[in-house]
Design a protein around this motif. Structure first.
Motif, PDB file in Angstrom:
ATOM      1  N   ASN A 215       0.809  -1.221   0.000  1.00 31.93           N
ATOM      2  CA  ASN A 215       0.000   0.000   0.000  1.00 31.93           C
ATOM      3  C   ASN A 215       0.842   1.271   0.000  1.00 31.93           C
ATOM      4  O   ASN A 215       0.292   2.383   0.062  1.00 31.93           O
ATOM      5  N   GLU A 216       2.173   1.100  -0.086  1.00 30.60           N
ATOM      6  CA  GLU A 216       3.071   2.261  -0.115  1.00 30.60           C
ATOM      7  C   GLU A 216       3.606   2.521  -1.528  1.00 30.60           C
ATOM      8  O   GLU A 216       4.237   3.542  -1.772  1.00 30.60           O
ATOM      9  N   ILE A 217       3.376   1.593  -2.457  1.00 30.22           N
ATOM     10  CA  ILE A 217       4.023   1.660  -3.764  1.00 30.22           C
ATOM     11  C   ILE A 217       3.058   2.198  -4.807  1.00 30.22           C
ATOM     12  O   ILE A 217       2.009   1.603  -5.087  1.00 30.22           O
ATOM     13  N   ALA A 218       3.417   3.334  -5.389  1.00 33.94           N
ATOM     14  CA  ALA A 218       2.575   3.981  -6.392  1.00 33.94           C
ATOM     15  C   ALA A 218       2.744   3.339  -7.758  1.00 33.94           C
ATOM     16  O   ALA A 218       1.764   3.137  -8.487  1.00 33.94           O
ATOM     17  N   ALA A 219       3.983   3.026  -8.129  1.00 37.65           N
ATOM     18  CA  ALA A 219       4.225   2.573  -9.499  1.00 37.65           C
ATOM     19  C   ALA A 219       5.513   1.782  -9.601  1.00 37.65           C
ATOM     20  O   ALA A 219       6.420   1.909  -8.764  1.00 37.65           O
ATOM     21  N   ILE A 220       5.570   0.959 -10.637  1.00 44.06           N
ATOM     22  CA  ILE A 220       6.814   0.350 -11.100  1.00 44.06           C
ATOM     23  C   ILE A 220       7.150   1.038 -12.419  1.00 44.06           C
ATOM     24  O   ILE A 220       6.324   1.066 -13.330  1.00 44.06           O
TER      25      ILE A 220
END
Length: 472
Positions: A215-220
């Motif tokens: 839930n902390e990761i916006a994008a790869i």
């Protein structure tokens, strides 16, 4: 100033020697990725198609399309005419204005990418900066996963996102960037082979996601095909697996197509070879073939709809510049009218066959990788051990010998670390491609001779040279 005085000044400028012009550049301008005292720029006087001429009127075959961006070649008349026409009609409009070339380009980009709306910048680095910003605004999350063997630009955010060693001097950079390993099949970081691996290059990213907090990761953010760190062409199922991973955790997939997009691989996006659709695409270089500065962030319908009711916190004075957009429209028209992508497919097959033969023929060639007219030759000291001909972030006497030979033959090609890129303008003919590859083969023969000499005379072996990040 009178007309006569202007004419006299023009004549005086024309009479200046090439050396004087270069010296003026050295005295009053700064050169990218260079120790300034060691910079030795070449004067480019004119160019046409796949060739340019230096200050001594030597004709060079441009085998790297300048910075892998002159896709339709130098001085294409249709693009030049579009620029001239737009200059006469409207040179500039602020980013809050609507213009015809801006709207036409936005619609075309939506059509060729399958996405919804475009935000315009003046280059790839700005595009990647804004892509990260948009991803964070849309998701409410902060972290961005990128790859180690990557380059996303030279401004602070995109430089931090890069894995390239040029980021080292500007660290710590911006917070929130987490890096993963690459699909580098020739030197798999997991010790696997393509035929037997379980795509650890994807599965380990899921472990990173778990450790960093889903839930902390916006994008790869990935390059469609890794460019200036080695043309890493992934296995066919890499992108479908990565797309599924992003969907599983509600993470956006940002596809940096600045170098690999707009015809370089034979399609508008390199990821279109793999049957997936990113959430955000960034582009520049081949968008205008370098004729005018322009970059773009193209977003999905879901992201576009979000900003219908939420503020887009981003803006640039030259966003949507009408002359740049006009150049892009003409450039994209050339791609279609002159069947440029079809030429990439045709010449790409010839290039791939030649590269395979080169790998089999020369002891110093460990691997070749290509897709379309996007290719690299990776050089080694020993095929069995795969020891690089030059160390990571360094050079060697053999690599310097190769680069010097190519220049002596007036072949302009990009070399870095232990690699040699072959990325010519997309309008190149088979005869012109063969001309450049013949030169490269003669250069590789010299490297083989040098390696054999070193094996026979080990006492003469010189230590490799490590480069500072500022030396590229």
């Amino acid at each position: 100033m009178s007309t006569q005085m202007i004419e006299i000044e023009v004549i005086q400028q024309a009479e200046r020697t090439s050396q004087e012009i270069v010296q003026e550049n050295r005295d009053y301008t700064l050169f990218s990725w260079s120790v300034q005292g060691a910079a030795n720029p070449m004067l480019m006087k004119r160019a046409e198609g796949v060739y340019f001429w230096d200050g001594d009127d030597n004709r060079w075959l441009d085998f790297s399309a300048q910075l892998i961006n002159m896709n339709v070649g130098h001085q294409h008349p249709k693009v030049l005419d579009a620029i001239k026409k737009q200059v006469d009609q409207l040179c500039f409009a602020g980013p809050g204005f609507a213009t015809e070339p801006r709207g036409v380009l936005g619609k075309k980009l939506a059509e060729v990418t399958g996405l919804a709306k475009a935000f315009f910048t003046l280059g790839g680095s700005e595009a990647n900066e804004n892509a990260m910003k948009i991803a964070r605004l849309f998701t409410g999350r902060n972290k961005i996963i990128t790859r180690y063997r990557s380059y996303h630009g030279a401004t602070m955010g995109s430089m931090t996102a890069s894995g390239d060693p040029r980021r080292w001097p500007v660290e710590p950079g911006i917070p929130g960037v987490v890096r993963a390993f690459d699909p580098y099949c020739y030197r798999c970081p997991f010790g696997q082979k393509v035929e037997t691996c379980h795509r650890e290059c994807v599965s380990h990213i899921e472990e990173i996601i778990q450790m960093e907090g889903p839930n902390e990761i916006a994008a790869i953010m990935v390059e469609g095909i890794t460019g200036s760190n080695g043309i890493l062409v992934p296995p066919d199922d890499y992108y479908p697996k990565l797309r599924s991973l992003c969907d599983k955790y509600g993470i956006l997939l940002i596809d940096d197509e600045v170098m690999s997009g707009f015809g370089r691989t034979g399609k508008y996006l390199a990821t279109q070879h793999y049957g997936i659709k990113p959430d955000i695409v960034t582009a520049a270089k081949g968008l205008t073939s370098g004729y005018m500065p322009l970059g773009t962030v193209i977003v999905s319908d879901a992201i576009a709809q979000y900003f219908e009711t939420h503020m887009l916190y981003g803006g640039l004075t030259y966003s949507g510049h009408p002359v740049s957009c006009a150049a892009a429209n003409a450039n994209l028209a050339v791609y279609e009218e002159e069947a440029i992508f079809e030429n990439v497919d045709t010449q790409g097959v010839y290039l791939s066959d030649r590269l395979t033969a080169i790998r089999n023929r020369f002891d110093c060639v460990g691997d070749v990788r290509s897709i379309g007219l996007f290719s690299v030759i990776e050089l080694v000291k020993d095929k069995a051990t795969k020891e690089p001909l030059a160390p990571f972030n360094g050079t060697s006497a053999e690599m310097a010998k190769l680069a010097t030979y190519l220049k002596s033959q007036h072949l302009y090609a990009f070399t870095r670390f232990n690699m040699l890129w072959v990325c010519p303008p997309l309008v190149i003919t088979q005869q012109q491609l063969a001309e450049g590859l013949d030169i490269i083969e003669r250069g590789l023969a010299l490297v083989d001779e040098a390696l054999q000499h070193s094996r026979n005379n080990p006492e003469e072996v010189h230590a490799p040279v490590r480069l500072t990040s500022a030396s590229h």
